[in-house]
Design an enzyme around this catalytic site. Sequence first.
Site, PDB file in Angstrom:
ATOM      1  CE  LYS A 107      37.566  84.539   8.117  1.00 31.04           C
ATOM      2  NZ  LYS A 107      36.455  84.257   8.943  1.00 31.04           N
ATOM      3  N   GLY A 219      35.475  97.820  19.125  1.00 30.95           N
ATOM      4  CA  GLY A 219      34.811  97.677  17.831  1.00 30.95           C
ATOM      5  C   GLY A 219      33.382  98.156  17.915  1.00 30.95           C
ATOM      6  CG  ASN A 222      26.977  92.922  11.456  1.00 34.56           C
ATOM      7  OD1 ASN A 222      25.835  93.340  11.562  1.00 34.56           O
ATOM      8  ND2 ASN A 222      27.269  91.641  11.324  1.00 34.56           N
TER       9      ASN A 222
HETATM   10  N1  GLU Z   1      32.849  85.579   8.730  1.00 31.73           N
HETATM   11  C1  GLU Z   1      32.110  84.899   9.774  1.00 31.73           C
HETATM   12  C2  GLU Z   1      33.051  84.144  10.700  1.00 31.73           C
HETATM   13  O1  GLU Z   1      34.205  84.452  10.837  1.00 31.73           O
HETATM   14  C3  GLU Z   1      31.000  84.045   9.194  1.00 31.73           C
HETATM   15  C4  GLU Z   1      31.445  82.991   8.224  1.00 31.73           C
HETATM   16  C5  GLU Z   1      30.306  82.328   7.470  1.00 31.73           C
HETATM   17  O2  GLU Z   1      29.168  82.679   7.696  1.00 31.73           O
HETATM   18  O3  GLU Z   1      30.614  81.459   6.661  1.00 31.73           O
HETATM   19  O4  GLU Z   1      32.633  83.273  11.377  1.00 31.73           O
END
Ligand code: GLU
Length: 428
Positions: A107, A219, A222
Amino acid sequence: MADKSFNPFEMAQAQFDSVADMLDLEQGTRDLLRFNQREFHVSIPVRMDDGNVQVFRGFRVQHNDARGPAKGGIRFHPMETIDTVRALAMWMTWKCAVVDIPLGGAKGGVICDPHNLSQREQEGICRGWVRQLSKNLGPLNDVPAPDVMTNPQHMLWMLDEYEAVRGEKLPGFITGKPVGMGGSLGRTEATGYGVIFNVREALKELDIPPADTTASFQGFGNVAQYAIELYTQIWGKVICVSCWDQQDQTSYSFRKSGGIDLEELQGITDRFGGIDKDKAEGLGYEVLPGDAWIEQDVDILIPAALENQITGDNVGKISDKVKIIAEGANGPTAPEADKEIAKRDIFMLPDLLANAGGVTCSYFEQVQCNMNYFWEKDEVIGKLDTQITNAFEAVNEMRKSKDIYARDAAYVIAVGRVAEACRERGWV
Ligand code: GLU
């Protein structure tokens, strides 16, 4: 994030520890998996529109890559912290494992508020973050994606910078790209749709027709908007949504007992999911305090905003009518609240399963980029449905056979798979 007493990384480690006990994991594997493999802290100087240079702090954390390249989004948020990013990286490892895609977990985050930044300044942050990290990211070792307050345009700036630094075209460097620029059809919808594929399966399990159900969302970004779209298509009725109000720096809930109208609300929403409260009132919505979403007499609660939203303080407000909680956000339920929910007759669809649609579609995007051949939207959504439904069935089976809480069932599967990969590689 704003709550200083809450440390998401400690929460992620505590969740891991309890599953490690259930799996009777050996000490070396515990020591490896309860920490991140690598983390990077960067400073990003950006020339602002007023001519001054502002330095933004950013992070990338790679939790584990035993099952494949590390994978996970990058967030822009004014209250971002390294411990939040650490927790989210660990959760990505479990998420990819529970849906059984060949990826690890990572992340990223930058402390900034895109509400107050021009497009040019945001581009500077995106390019700067990649320049600082280009040696540590790449299609075969760590692949970023969109997350809170980042979008396909940000991904394209990041890709462009990475390709410029590397001197070659590498579309697999990042996912969530715009369609036509290496992005996959269905990626924008994927996380929200994945939430509802899970809800649909849970309702089947509980033998409740979706048309007889109502839901309340936290929320309106998206994830929530596409979840509402699909939930409405299967005849569910959303009666409340809550979201952040940038102007008042607080959140509000918007309720219509006859059911909200998604398109009507989208028409009065900014690009970060903030609903215009005066216009909503004009359209006949009741405007209530931010926390009101949690106390609605509905069948399904869907927290789809940020972490640490259902806490020891507000868990008691959840109505006896609620049968399902589907975590569209990452880490929305604090451990004290989770204990209470586990005691009640509520089907928990935990984040690592409920919101795994996004990363699953990111994986499909990588596959399509590698082939340089892109699928029709129906094919993407069909494959997504299969992958998520299979994961739901595995978790549900584990939940029933071991008579354990659904979150624990998902963790047992995920941690078990990652531990196995570490063993097979000879790491532990
Ligand atoms: N940000 C999204 C999650 O928390 C997608 C992560 C991704 O597609 O790599 O799952």
